[in-house]
Design a protein around this motif. Structure first.
Motif, PDB file in Angstrom:
ATOM      1  N   THR A 295       0.827  -1.204   0.000  1.00 47.12           N
ATOM      2  CA  THR A 295       0.000   0.000   0.000  1.00 47.12           C
ATOM      3  C   THR A 295       0.862   1.256   0.000  1.00 47.12           C
ATOM      4  O   THR A 295       0.619   2.198  -0.765  1.00 47.12           O
ATOM      5  N   LEU A 296       1.884   1.269   0.872  1.00 50.08           N
ATOM      6  CA  LEU A 296       2.789   2.410   0.933  1.00 50.08           C
ATOM      7  C   LEU A 296       3.517   2.585  -0.397  1.00 50.08           C
ATOM      8  O   LEU A 296       3.710   3.714  -0.872  1.00 50.08           O
ATOM      9  N   ARG A 297       3.891   1.476  -0.993  1.00 45.79           N
ATOM     10  CA  ARG A 297       4.569   1.524  -2.294  1.00 45.79           C
ATOM     11  C   ARG A 297       3.657   2.174  -3.341  1.00 45.79           C
ATOM     12  O   ARG A 297       4.078   3.053  -4.094  1.00 45.79           O
ATOM     13  N   GLU A 298       2.419   1.732  -3.377  1.00 48.16           N
ATOM     14  CA  GLU A 298       1.473   2.234  -4.378  1.00 48.16           C
ATOM     15  C   GLU A 298       1.173   3.715  -4.175  1.00 48.16           C
ATOM     16  O   GLU A 298       1.147   4.497  -5.139  1.00 48.16           O
ATOM     17  N   VAL A 299       0.955   4.111  -2.924  1.00 52.25           N
ATOM     18  CA  VAL A 299       0.643   5.510  -2.622  1.00 52.25           C
ATOM     19  C   VAL A 299       1.825   6.414  -2.953  1.00 52.25           C
ATOM     20  O   VAL A 299       1.674   7.480  -3.561  1.00 52.25           O
ATOM     21  N   THR A 300       3.021   5.972  -2.567  1.00 46.03           N
ATOM     22  CA  THR A 300       4.228   6.770  -2.827  1.00 46.03           C
ATOM     23  C   THR A 300       4.471   6.911  -4.317  1.00 46.03           C
ATOM     24  O   THR A 300       4.808   7.999  -4.802  1.00 46.03           O
ATOM     25  N   LYS A 301       4.270   5.827  -5.065  1.00 46.61           N
ATOM     26  CA  LYS A 301       4.459   5.899  -6.516  1.00 46.61           C
ATOM     27  C   LYS A 301       3.481   6.886  -7.140  1.00 46.61           C
ATOM     28  O   LYS A 301       3.844   7.656  -8.048  1.00 46.61           O
ATOM     29  N   GLY A 302       2.242   6.865  -6.662  1.00 44.59           N
ATOM     30  CA  GLY A 302       1.252   7.791  -7.202  1.00 44.59           C
ATOM     31  C   GLY A 302       1.658   9.243  -6.993  1.00 44.59           C
ATOM     32  O   GLY A 302       1.525  10.080  -7.892  1.00 44.59           O
ATOM     33  N   LYS A 303       2.198   9.546  -5.813  1.00 44.69           N
ATOM     34  CA  LYS A 303       2.617  10.913  -5.518  1.00 44.69           C
ATOM     35  C   LYS A 303       3.849  11.301  -6.333  1.00 44.69           C
ATOM     36  O   LYS A 303       3.956  12.436  -6.823  1.00 44.69           O
ATOM     37  N   VAL A 304       4.780  10.367  -6.462  1.00 44.80           N
ATOM     38  CA  VAL A 304       5.988  10.620  -7.256  1.00 44.80           C
ATOM     39  C   VAL A 304       5.612  10.866  -8.717  1.00 44.80           C
ATOM     40  O   VAL A 304       6.113  11.798  -9.364  1.00 44.80           O
ATOM     41  N   ASP A 305       4.722  10.042  -9.241  1.00 50.00           N
ATOM     42  CA  ASP A 305       4.307  10.191 -10.639  1.00 50.00           C
ATOM     43  C   ASP A 305       3.551  11.508 -10.860  1.00 50.00           C
ATOM     44  O   ASP A 305       3.617  12.098 -11.947  1.00 50.00           O
ATOM     45  N   SER A 306       2.851  11.967  -9.839  1.00 46.76           N
ATOM     46  CA  SER A 306       2.121  13.228  -9.952  1.00 46.76           C
ATOM     47  C   SER A 306       3.087  14.394 -10.140  1.00 46.76           C
ATOM     48  O   SER A 306       2.902  15.246 -11.011  1.00 46.76           O
TER      49      SER A 306
END
Length: 319
Positions: A295-306
Protein backbone atom coordinates in the motif's frame (compact mmCIF):
# COMPACT_ATOMS: atom_id res chain seq x y z
CA UNK A 1 17.01 13.63 -20.59
CA UNK A 2 18.48 16.53 -22.52
CA UNK A 3 18.68 20.20 -21.49
CA UNK A 4 15.25 20.09 -20.00
CA UNK A 5 13.83 23.56 -19.66
CA UNK A 6 14.77 26.78 -21.38
CA UNK A 7 12.43 28.79 -19.17
CA UNK A 8 10.50 27.42 -16.24
CA UNK A 9 7.90 30.17 -16.28
CA UNK A 10 7.03 33.24 -18.27
CA UNK A 11 8.74 35.65 -15.91
CA UNK A 12 12.37 36.20 -15.08
CA UNK A 13 13.28 35.92 -11.40
CA UNK A 14 13.26 39.29 -9.67
CA UNK A 15 16.85 39.59 -8.50
CA UNK A 16 15.94 42.52 -6.29
CA UNK A 17 13.92 40.17 -4.07
CA UNK A 18 16.81 37.79 -3.55
CA UNK A 19 19.29 37.89 -0.68
CA UNK A 20 22.55 39.51 -1.72
CA UNK A 21 24.42 36.85 -3.68
CA UNK A 22 27.74 38.50 -2.93
CA UNK A 23 27.06 38.08 0.79
CA UNK A 24 25.21 34.76 0.92
CA UNK A 25 26.42 32.62 -1.99
CA UNK A 26 29.73 31.49 -3.43
CA UNK A 27 31.06 29.95 -6.61
CA UNK A 28 33.43 27.02 -6.33
CA UNK A 29 35.94 25.69 -8.84
CA UNK A 30 37.22 22.14 -8.48
CA UNK A 31 40.10 20.86 -10.59
CA UNK A 32 41.49 17.34 -10.30
CA UNK A 33 44.25 15.79 -12.39
CA UNK A 34 44.97 12.08 -12.45
CA UNK A 35 47.38 10.22 -14.73
CA UNK A 36 45.59 7.80 -17.06
CA UNK A 37 48.78 5.76 -17.59
CA UNK A 38 47.66 4.88 -21.10
CA UNK A 39 49.74 5.21 -24.26
CA UNK A 40 48.72 4.58 -27.86
CA UNK A 41 50.72 1.77 -29.42
CA UNK A 42 51.05 2.95 -33.01
CA UNK A 43 52.73 -0.24 -34.21
CA UNK A 44 50.08 -2.56 -32.81
CA UNK A 45 47.29 -0.22 -33.93
CA UNK A 46 48.56 -0.47 -37.50
CA UNK A 47 48.82 -4.26 -37.28
CA UNK A 48 45.24 -4.58 -36.07
CA UNK A 49 44.00 -2.22 -38.80
CA UNK A 50 45.78 -4.17 -41.58
CA UNK A 51 44.63 -7.54 -40.21
CA UNK A 52 41.01 -6.38 -40.25
CA UNK A 53 41.04 -4.32 -43.42
CA UNK A 54 40.37 -1.16 -41.42
CA UNK A 55 41.48 2.42 -41.84
CA UNK A 56 44.45 2.92 -39.46
CA UNK A 57 42.92 6.22 -38.36
CA UNK A 58 39.89 4.32 -37.06
CA UNK A 59 41.88 1.89 -34.91
CA UNK A 60 43.63 2.62 -31.65
CA UNK A 61 45.42 0.07 -29.47
CA UNK A 62 46.43 1.52 -26.13
CA UNK A 63 48.92 0.10 -23.68
CA UNK A 64 47.93 0.15 -20.05
CA UNK A 65 51.28 1.23 -18.66
CA UNK A 66 50.43 0.47 -15.03
CA UNK A 67 48.07 -2.48 -15.45
CA UNK A 68 49.28 -4.21 -12.28
CA UNK A 69 48.98 -1.14 -10.04
CA UNK A 70 46.09 -1.65 -7.65
CA UNK A 71 46.76 1.75 -6.10
CA UNK A 72 46.43 3.65 -9.39
CA UNK A 73 43.19 1.84 -10.18
CA UNK A 74 41.83 2.82 -6.76
CA UNK A 75 42.97 6.41 -7.24
CA UNK A 76 41.32 6.73 -10.65
CA UNK A 77 38.04 5.35 -9.30
CA UNK A 78 38.27 7.70 -6.32
CA UNK A 79 38.65 10.71 -8.62
CA UNK A 80 35.49 9.64 -10.45
CA UNK A 81 33.56 9.46 -7.19
CA UNK A 82 34.97 12.80 -6.08
CA UNK A 83 33.78 14.54 -9.25
CA UNK A 84 30.33 12.96 -8.90
CA UNK A 85 30.08 14.21 -5.30
CA UNK A 86 31.01 17.72 -6.42
CA UNK A 87 28.31 17.63 -9.11
CA UNK A 88 25.75 16.24 -6.67
CA UNK A 89 26.28 19.02 -4.13
CA UNK A 90 26.41 21.99 -6.51
CA UNK A 91 24.61 23.51 -9.47
CA UNK A 92 26.38 24.57 -12.69
CA UNK A 93 27.03 28.25 -13.28
CA UNK A 94 26.61 29.20 -16.97
CA UNK A 95 28.93 26.48 -18.28
CA UNK A 96 31.93 28.36 -16.91
CA UNK A 97 33.35 25.43 -14.96
CA UNK A 98 32.32 27.16 -11.75
CA UNK A 99 29.54 25.72 -9.60
CA UNK A 100 27.05 27.45 -7.32
CA UNK A 101 26.77 27.13 -3.54
CA UNK A 102 23.71 28.97 -2.16
CA UNK A 103 24.73 29.79 1.41
CA UNK A 104 27.30 29.30 4.15
CA UNK A 105 25.57 26.26 5.66
CA UNK A 106 25.54 24.43 2.33
CA UNK A 107 29.12 25.50 1.70
CA UNK A 108 30.12 23.92 5.01
CA UNK A 109 28.33 20.70 4.06
CA UNK A 110 30.15 20.76 0.71
CA UNK A 111 33.54 21.55 2.26
CA UNK A 112 33.30 18.71 4.77
CA UNK A 113 32.63 16.17 2.04
CA UNK A 114 35.34 17.59 -0.22
CA UNK A 115 37.84 17.39 2.64
CA UNK A 116 37.17 13.69 3.01
CA UNK A 117 37.76 13.15 -0.70
CA UNK A 118 40.92 15.29 -0.83
CA UNK A 119 42.45 13.54 2.17
CA UNK A 120 41.82 10.12 0.64
CA UNK A 121 43.20 11.32 -2.71
CA UNK A 122 46.45 12.39 -1.03
CA UNK A 123 46.68 9.07 0.83
CA UNK A 124 46.05 6.95 -2.28
CA UNK A 125 48.54 9.04 -4.27
CA UNK A 126 51.24 8.52 -1.64
CA UNK A 127 50.61 4.76 -1.74
CA UNK A 128 50.80 4.69 -5.54
CA UNK A 129 54.03 6.70 -5.68
CA UNK A 130 55.68 4.51 -3.03
CA UNK A 131 55.12 1.45 -5.23
CA UNK A 132 55.62 3.08 -8.62
CA UNK A 133 59.05 1.62 -9.38
CA UNK A 134 57.96 -1.88 -8.36
CA UNK A 135 54.64 -1.70 -10.23
CA UNK A 136 56.37 -0.35 -13.32
CA UNK A 137 58.46 -3.52 -13.54
CA UNK A 138 55.49 -5.87 -13.11
CA UNK A 139 53.36 -3.82 -15.52
CA UNK A 140 56.05 -3.95 -18.20
CA UNK A 141 56.22 -7.72 -17.73
CA UNK A 142 52.44 -7.89 -18.20
CA UNK A 143 52.79 -6.07 -21.55
CA UNK A 144 55.29 -8.63 -22.82
CA UNK A 145 56.77 -7.66 -26.19
CA UNK A 146 54.63 -4.50 -26.30
CA UNK A 147 56.47 -2.98 -23.33
CA UNK A 148 58.60 0.09 -23.99
CA UNK A 149 60.70 1.56 -21.19
CA UNK A 150 60.69 4.99 -22.86
CA UNK A 151 56.93 5.27 -22.16
CA UNK A 152 57.55 5.38 -18.42
CA UNK A 153 58.35 8.77 -16.88
CA UNK A 154 60.57 9.10 -13.81
CA UNK A 155 58.95 9.37 -10.40
CA UNK A 156 59.18 13.19 -10.22
CA UNK A 157 57.49 13.57 -13.61
CA UNK A 158 54.76 11.13 -12.59
CA UNK A 159 54.13 13.10 -9.40
CA UNK A 160 53.47 16.23 -11.46
CA UNK A 161 50.63 14.46 -13.29
CA UNK A 162 48.56 14.47 -10.10
CA UNK A 163 47.10 17.56 -8.50
CA UNK A 164 43.88 19.02 -7.21
CA UNK A 165 42.65 22.48 -6.28
CA UNK A 166 39.48 23.81 -4.69
CA UNK A 167 38.86 27.55 -4.77
CA UNK A 168 35.92 29.69 -3.70
CA UNK A 169 34.92 32.94 -5.40
CA UNK A 170 32.35 35.63 -4.56
CA UNK A 171 29.51 36.50 -6.93
CA UNK A 172 29.41 40.11 -8.01
CA UNK A 173 26.10 41.92 -7.90
CA UNK A 174 24.75 44.10 -10.72
CA UNK A 175 27.66 46.50 -11.23
CA UNK A 176 27.38 50.21 -11.88
CA UNK A 177 30.90 50.18 -13.27
CA UNK A 178 31.91 53.13 -11.05
CA UNK A 179 35.02 51.58 -9.49
CA UNK A 180 36.09 50.19 -12.84
CA UNK A 181 36.21 53.70 -14.29
CA UNK A 182 37.96 55.37 -11.34
CA UNK A 183 41.32 55.65 -13.12
CA UNK A 184 39.92 57.75 -15.95
CA UNK A 185 39.87 61.52 -16.12
CA UNK A 186 36.54 63.15 -15.38
CA UNK A 187 35.68 63.81 -19.01
CA UNK A 188 36.77 60.32 -20.04
CA UNK A 189 34.74 58.77 -17.25
CA UNK A 190 31.67 60.80 -18.18
CA UNK A 191 32.02 59.62 -21.77
CA UNK A 192 32.32 55.95 -20.79
CA UNK A 193 29.38 56.17 -18.40
CA UNK A 194 27.27 57.75 -21.11
CA UNK A 195 28.31 55.19 -23.72
CA UNK A 196 28.47 51.99 -21.68
CA UNK A 197 27.00 52.56 -18.25
CA UNK A 198 23.54 51.15 -18.95
CA UNK A 199 24.99 48.51 -21.27
CA UNK A 200 27.38 47.21 -18.61
CA UNK A 201 24.65 47.11 -15.99
CA UNK A 202 22.23 45.45 -18.41
CA UNK A 203 24.71 42.85 -19.56
CA UNK A 204 25.62 41.92 -16.00
CA UNK A 205 21.97 41.71 -14.95
CA UNK A 206 21.21 39.56 -18.00
CA UNK A 207 24.12 37.30 -17.10
CA UNK A 208 22.78 36.84 -13.57
CA UNK A 209 19.27 36.10 -14.88
CA UNK A 210 20.60 33.47 -17.28
CA UNK A 211 22.86 31.99 -14.63
CA UNK A 212 19.93 31.66 -12.20
CA UNK A 213 17.74 30.15 -14.93
CA UNK A 214 20.43 27.60 -15.78
CA UNK A 215 20.96 26.70 -12.14
CA UNK A 216 17.25 26.08 -11.50
CA UNK A 217 16.90 24.19 -14.79
CA UNK A 218 19.70 21.84 -13.76
CA UNK A 219 17.78 21.02 -10.57
CA UNK A 220 14.58 20.40 -12.58
CA UNK A 221 16.53 18.04 -14.85
CA UNK A 222 18.15 16.13 -12.00
CA UNK A 223 14.85 15.90 -10.15
CA UNK A 224 13.02 14.60 -13.21
CA UNK A 225 15.69 11.98 -13.95
CA UNK A 226 15.71 10.80 -10.35
CA UNK A 227 11.91 10.65 -10.06
CA UNK A 228 11.85 8.57 -13.25
CA UNK A 229 14.23 6.06 -11.64
CA UNK A 230 12.33 6.11 -8.34
CA UNK A 231 9.01 5.56 -10.11
CA UNK A 232 10.50 2.57 -11.91
CA UNK A 233 11.77 1.17 -8.59
CA UNK A 234 8.29 1.51 -7.08
CA UNK A 235 6.44 -0.27 -9.87
CA UNK A 236 4.64 -3.58 -9.50
CA UNK A 237 5.61 -5.91 -12.34
CA UNK A 238 3.06 -7.79 -14.45
CA UNK A 239 3.58 -10.98 -12.45
CA UNK A 240 2.81 -9.10 -9.23
CA UNK A 241 6.43 -8.95 -8.10
CA UNK A 242 7.42 -5.58 -6.64
CA UNK A 243 10.30 -3.81 -8.34
CA UNK A 244 13.59 -3.61 -6.50
CA UNK A 245 13.94 -0.26 -4.77
CA UNK A 246 17.48 1.04 -4.51
CA UNK A 247 18.31 2.95 -1.36
CA UNK A 248 20.67 5.22 -3.31
CA UNK A 249 17.82 6.33 -5.59
CA UNK A 250 15.54 7.04 -2.64
CA UNK A 251 18.27 8.93 -0.74
CA UNK A 252 19.06 11.00 -3.81
CA UNK A 253 15.42 12.07 -3.96
CA UNK A 254 15.57 13.21 -0.35
CA UNK A 255 18.78 15.13 -1.02
CA UNK A 256 17.28 16.79 -4.10
CA UNK A 257 14.32 17.95 -2.02
CA UNK A 258 16.80 19.64 0.33
CA UNK A 259 18.55 21.19 -2.67
CA UNK A 260 15.23 22.55 -3.95
CA UNK A 261 14.87 24.48 -0.70
CA UNK A 262 18.44 25.74 -0.42
CA UNK A 263 19.09 26.54 -4.09
CA UNK A 264 15.79 28.32 -4.75
CA UNK A 265 17.37 31.70 -3.99
CA UNK A 266 15.16 33.49 -6.51
CA UNK A 267 12.01 32.20 -4.79
CA UNK A 268 10.64 30.34 -7.82
CA UNK A 269 7.08 29.38 -6.77
CA UNK A 270 6.87 26.25 -8.93
CA UNK A 271 10.08 24.85 -7.48
CA UNK A 272 8.92 25.56 -3.94
CA UNK A 273 5.45 24.08 -4.53
CA UNK A 274 6.93 20.84 -5.86
CA UNK A 275 9.40 20.74 -3.00
CA UNK A 276 6.57 20.93 -0.51
CA UNK A 277 4.63 18.27 -2.37
CA UNK A 278 7.62 15.91 -2.40
CA UNK A 279 8.35 16.59 1.27
CA UNK A 280 4.76 15.65 2.06
CA UNK A 281 4.97 12.55 -0.16
CA UNK A 282 8.16 11.30 1.50
CA UNK A 283 7.31 12.24 5.09
CA UNK A 284 7.62 9.13 7.24
CA UNK A 285 8.51 6.97 4.22
CA UNK A 286 11.55 4.69 4.25
CA UNK A 287 13.00 2.07 1.93
CA UNK A 288 12.28 -0.66 4.47
CA UNK A 289 8.71 0.55 4.86
CA UNK A 290 8.15 0.41 1.10
CA UNK A 291 9.61 -3.09 0.91
CA UNK A 292 7.14 -4.38 3.48
CA UNK A 293 4.01 -2.49 2.47
CA UNK A 294 2.47 -2.75 -0.96
CA UNK A 295 0.00 0.00 0.00
CA UNK A 296 2.79 2.41 0.93
CA UNK A 297 4.57 1.52 -2.29
CA UNK A 298 1.47 2.23 -4.38
CA UNK A 299 0.64 5.51 -2.62
CA UNK A 300 4.23 6.77 -2.83
CA UNK A 301 4.46 5.90 -6.52
CA UNK A 302 1.25 7.79 -7.20
CA UNK A 303 2.62 10.91 -5.52
CA UNK A 304 5.99 10.62 -7.26
CA UNK A 305 4.31 10.19 -10.64
CA UNK A 306 2.12 13.23 -9.95
CA UNK A 307 5.15 15.49 -9.46
CA UNK A 308 6.90 13.89 -12.41
CA UNK A 309 3.93 14.58 -14.71
CA UNK A 310 3.82 18.21 -13.57
CA UNK A 311 7.48 18.63 -14.48
CA UNK A 312 6.74 17.13 -17.88
CA UNK A 313 4.04 19.76 -18.37
CA UNK A 314 6.40 22.67 -17.78
CA UNK A 315 6.95 24.92 -20.82
CA UNK A 316 9.81 24.10 -23.18
CA UNK A 317 10.34 20.70 -21.61
CA UNK A 318 12.42 18.54 -23.96
CA UNK A 319 12.33 14.83 -23.18
Amino acid sequence: MNDVITSYNNEKPDLSDMPSLSKSARLVLLNISCWTARKKNKKESEKVAIANGADPKAVSVNNGLMATSVELDQLQKHVGLWRKAHTRLTAPWMGTGYAFLPNAAWMMKYQKEMSVFSNKYDSLLASFLSKYEQDRITSMAALGNMADMSNYPDLLTVRRKFKWSLTYHPISEVDTGDSFLDDLEDDQRAYMEEQLGDTMRGQHEKFLHEAMDGMVNSIWARLYDNLTRLSSNLRIQEDGTPGRIHESVFNTTVELVNMMREFNVSGNPQLDAMRQELESALAGVSVEGIKHSSTLREVTKGKVDSVKSRIEALPSLDL
